[in-house]
Design an enzyme around this catalytic site. Structure first.
Site, short mmCIF file in Angstrom:
data_model
loop_
_atom_site.label_atom_id
_atom_site.label_comp_id
_atom_site.label_asym_id
_atom_site.label_seq_id
_atom_site.Cartn_x
_atom_site.Cartn_y
_atom_site.Cartn_z
CG ASN A 55 -0.38 -0.19 2.53
OD1 ASN A 55 0.65 -0.84 2.66
ND2 ASN A 55 -1.01 0.36 3.55
CB ILE A 56 1.70 3.68 -2.27
CG1 ILE A 56 2.55 2.46 -2.66
CG2 ILE A 56 2.50 4.98 -2.38
CD1 ILE A 56 2.94 2.42 -4.13
CB ALA A 59 0.09 14.30 2.43
CE1 TYR A 61 -4.29 11.92 5.60
CE2 TYR A 61 -6.43 11.36 6.49
CZ TYR A 61 -5.13 11.77 6.68
OH TYR A 61 -4.67 12.04 7.94
CD GLU A 68 -5.44 -5.86 -1.37
OE1 GLU A 68 -4.83 -4.78 -1.22
OE2 GLU A 68 -6.30 -6.26 -0.57
CB CYS A 104 -10.86 -2.69 0.48
SG CYS A 104 -10.23 -2.00 -1.08
#
Ligand code: THU
Length: 154
Positions: A55-56, A59, A61, A68, A104
């Protein structure tokens, strides 16, 4: 191993432990300064190549990308569009993966785009502690490329 599957025939050519090990390695690269939640993923192409991702976060969001989708973007951008399986490991910062991290909803749909019929999702804490599902169990009655086939030019 805790398996939700009744038949494991189609697991034969899936290197489950190698996928988990690759996902655990990828998780170490997670950029998650905001949530502190580190995720690693490894996808297996039909040709049995493995692509990994983490995951990356961002700031701002919303541009955050899940592990994945990082892994899938790497595979697809290298020309591998048919995927067989994915392993996912996720947990708060630290070396121990203390929970099963399920993909997710957005990732389930992105997996669906490139998944073969019997696509396998491996959700793991370690190489010896994992659960296995078919994508159709995690995303039943899904919408996919077939629905738009008459419109599509691949
Ligand atoms: N995350 C993933 O990488 N994969 C998922 O399927 C769920 C969530 C990441 C996104 C974010 O960086 C962190 O986990 C907390 O949501």
């Amino acid at each position: 191993m805790e398996s939700e599957l009744k038949s494991v025939d189609f697991l034969q050519d899936i290197p489950v432990k190698e996928l988990i090990c690759s996902a655990l390695e990828a998780r170490k690269k997670a950029y998650a300064p905001y949530s502190g939640y580190m995720v690693g993923a490894a996808v297996l192409t039909n040709e049995l190549r493995i692509y990994t991702g983490c995951n990356i976060e961002n700031a701002s969001y919303t541009p955050t990308i899940c592990a994945e989708r990082t892994a899938i973007a790497k595979a697809v951008s290298e020309g591998w569009r048919k995927l067989k399986a994915i392993a996912v490991v996720g947990s708060e910062q630290g070396d121990m993966v203390s929970q099963y991290a399920f993909p997710c909803g957005v990732c389930r749909q992105v997996i669906r785009e490139f998944a073969g019929e019997q696509f396998i999702v491996i959700v793991a804490k370690s190489e010896s502690d994992y659960k296995i599902y078919r994508l159709c169990e995690l995303l039943p009655e899904s919408f996919g490329p077939e629905n738009l086939k008459s419109e599509r030019k691949l």
